[in-house]
Design a protein around this motif. Structure first.
Motif, PDB file in Angstrom:
ATOM      1  N   PRO A 214       0.565  -1.300   0.031  1.00 23.45           N
ATOM      2  CA  PRO A 214       0.188  -0.114   0.165  1.00 23.45           C
ATOM      3  C   PRO A 214       1.019   1.331   0.010  1.00 23.45           C
ATOM      4  N   ASP A 242      -3.537  -8.586   2.279  1.00 22.82           N
ATOM      5  CA  ASP A 242      -3.450  -7.239   2.780  1.00 22.82           C
ATOM      6  C   ASP A 242      -4.731  -6.524   2.318  1.00 22.82           C
ATOM      7  N   GLU A 244      -5.507  -3.495   2.741  1.00 23.22           N
ATOM      8  CA  GLU A 244      -5.197  -1.978   2.422  1.00 23.22           C
ATOM      9  C   GLU A 244      -4.862  -1.902   0.869  1.00 23.22           C
TER      10      GLU A 244
END
Length: 380
Positions: A214, A242, A244
């Motif tokens: 990210p 993940d 994000e």
């Protein structure tokens, strides 16, 4: 007389990944060194290891090993039985798992301990199991192998492991597979990605929090948003967890291009890595940093962080950044605007990569096996 070694390769996943590349590179090199070698593997890998290590005895486990729970159970009972059948002097466990009653000396590779140092960047369900397995290995294995000095030091600091029982064996890189690509290899990958010669920043790896994707997305977007010909960002590799990543992608301006090709075949990696403007791997934690070394072997200008062992791998031949978006933005901007610096890094990275070989790694592993056998034979 050299010890007979049984290597447990049953945990290698179908997509190979870092564990697969470690086992493949090590086993080829051990076989070429003339090691007395037996390999336990999944049935799907039987032919592969027979080809990679033609002098080794290959023992394929039951079909159920393709399922994780069955494999974990088999490693406790089936693996010691295989060790008895092949008359192994020592068992090497490359993936944390240690049989409770191995019946002979054991050597366990601990790839990293970031799950203890930074638990928030790991899958909470899987990390519980990894912590338990790592603690058990650190306490019960005859010898431990760490892929870097940084990981060895963290084993001592975080788990209280005895430093005299830890051997450091750096990973190698297959220079036939990971090489400086020619123009044809670069064009094939560029066309496959739909870029057709457009410059790009490359990332290769899983999409998991410790890889810091990210922040790479945010830093790249800030670095190129006002560029007249903004380089694309290519996020290649297996999936991850993940959450994000999608949130960061949602903030990317519409005039910028992100490509997510997923898994790339190994034959495409030299063109992908070596053809990139920059390979950006701003990880928050590693045990060694094999993707950094592989990108260096392809002659890529590499941007990474100073976390853990990454400076041991990159030395002065890579560029470094802080892991936050602004640090990545600043470092990427500098490299994008400085072709001379990229050329210098490219040459330095390739030359430094020549210092890492699977032959040297295999020799360090052999020394560890011999120490384990000697320790087992010595009176307490």
């Amino acid at each position: 007389m050299a010890p007979r070694i049984l290597v447990d390769a049953t945990a290698v996943p179908a997509d190979r990944g870092g564990l697969g590349r470690y086992c493949d590179g090590l086993l080829v090199a051990l076989d070429r060194l003339g090691a007395d070698l037996a390999i336990a593997c999944q049935r799907a890998d039987e032919q592969r290891y027979g080809t990679l290590a033609p002098n080794a005895r290959i023992v394929a486990g039951p079909a159920a090993l393709a399922h994780r729970d069955s494999r974990l159970a088999w490693e406790q009972t089936g693996l010691p039985y295989v060790a008895q059948q092949v008359a192994a002097d020592v068992i090497h466990l490359p993936a944390y798992i240690l049989p409770t009653r191995a019946g002979r000396p054991t050597v366990v590779t601990i790839h990293d301990v970031t799950v203890f140092a930074e638990p928030e960047i790991h899958d909470p369900v899987r990390s519980t199991y990894i912590k338990s397995a790592t603690r058990t290995a650190a306490r019960r294995a005859t010898r431990l192998i760490a892929p870097s000095m940084a990981t060895r030091d963290e084993l001592v600091r975080l788990l209280g492991a005895d430093p005299t029982h830890i051997d450091v064996a750096y990973h190698g890189v297959d220079h036939d597979v990971f090489h400086r690509p020619d123009e044809i290899e670069i064009k094939k990958v560029s066309d496959r990605l739909g870029l057709h010669g457009r410059p790009y920043i490359a990332y290769l790896g899983a999409l998991e929090p410790r890889k810091n994707v990210p922040n790479l997305i945010r830093g790249w977007a800030r670095a190129v948003s006002d560029h007249p010909d903004p380089p694309a960002l290519v996020l290649a590799g297996s999936g991850g967890w993940d959450d994000e990543v999608d949130a960061a992608l949602a903030t990317v301006p519409l005039n910028l291009k992100v490509v997510r090709p997923g898994y790339l075949p190994r034959t495409s990696l030299p063109g992908f890595l070596g053809g990139a403007l920059v390979v950006a791997l701003p990880s928050r934690g590693e045990g060694f940093g094999l993707p950094v070394l592989e990108a260096m072997a392809c002659g890529a200008p590499v941007l990474t962080t100073r976390r853990g062992p990454l400076p041991e791998v990159g030395g002065d031949a890579v560029a470094y950044t802080d892991p936050d978006p602004w640090g990545i933005c600043h470092a990427l901007s500098g490299l994008i605007e400085d072709p001379a610096s990229r050329r210098t890094l490219s040459e330095a990275a390739y030359e430094r990569s020549r210092q890492f070989s699977w032959k040297a790694s295999a020799e360090a592993h052999m020394a560890s096996y011999e120490r384990a056998v000697a320790a087992h034979a010595s009176p307490r």
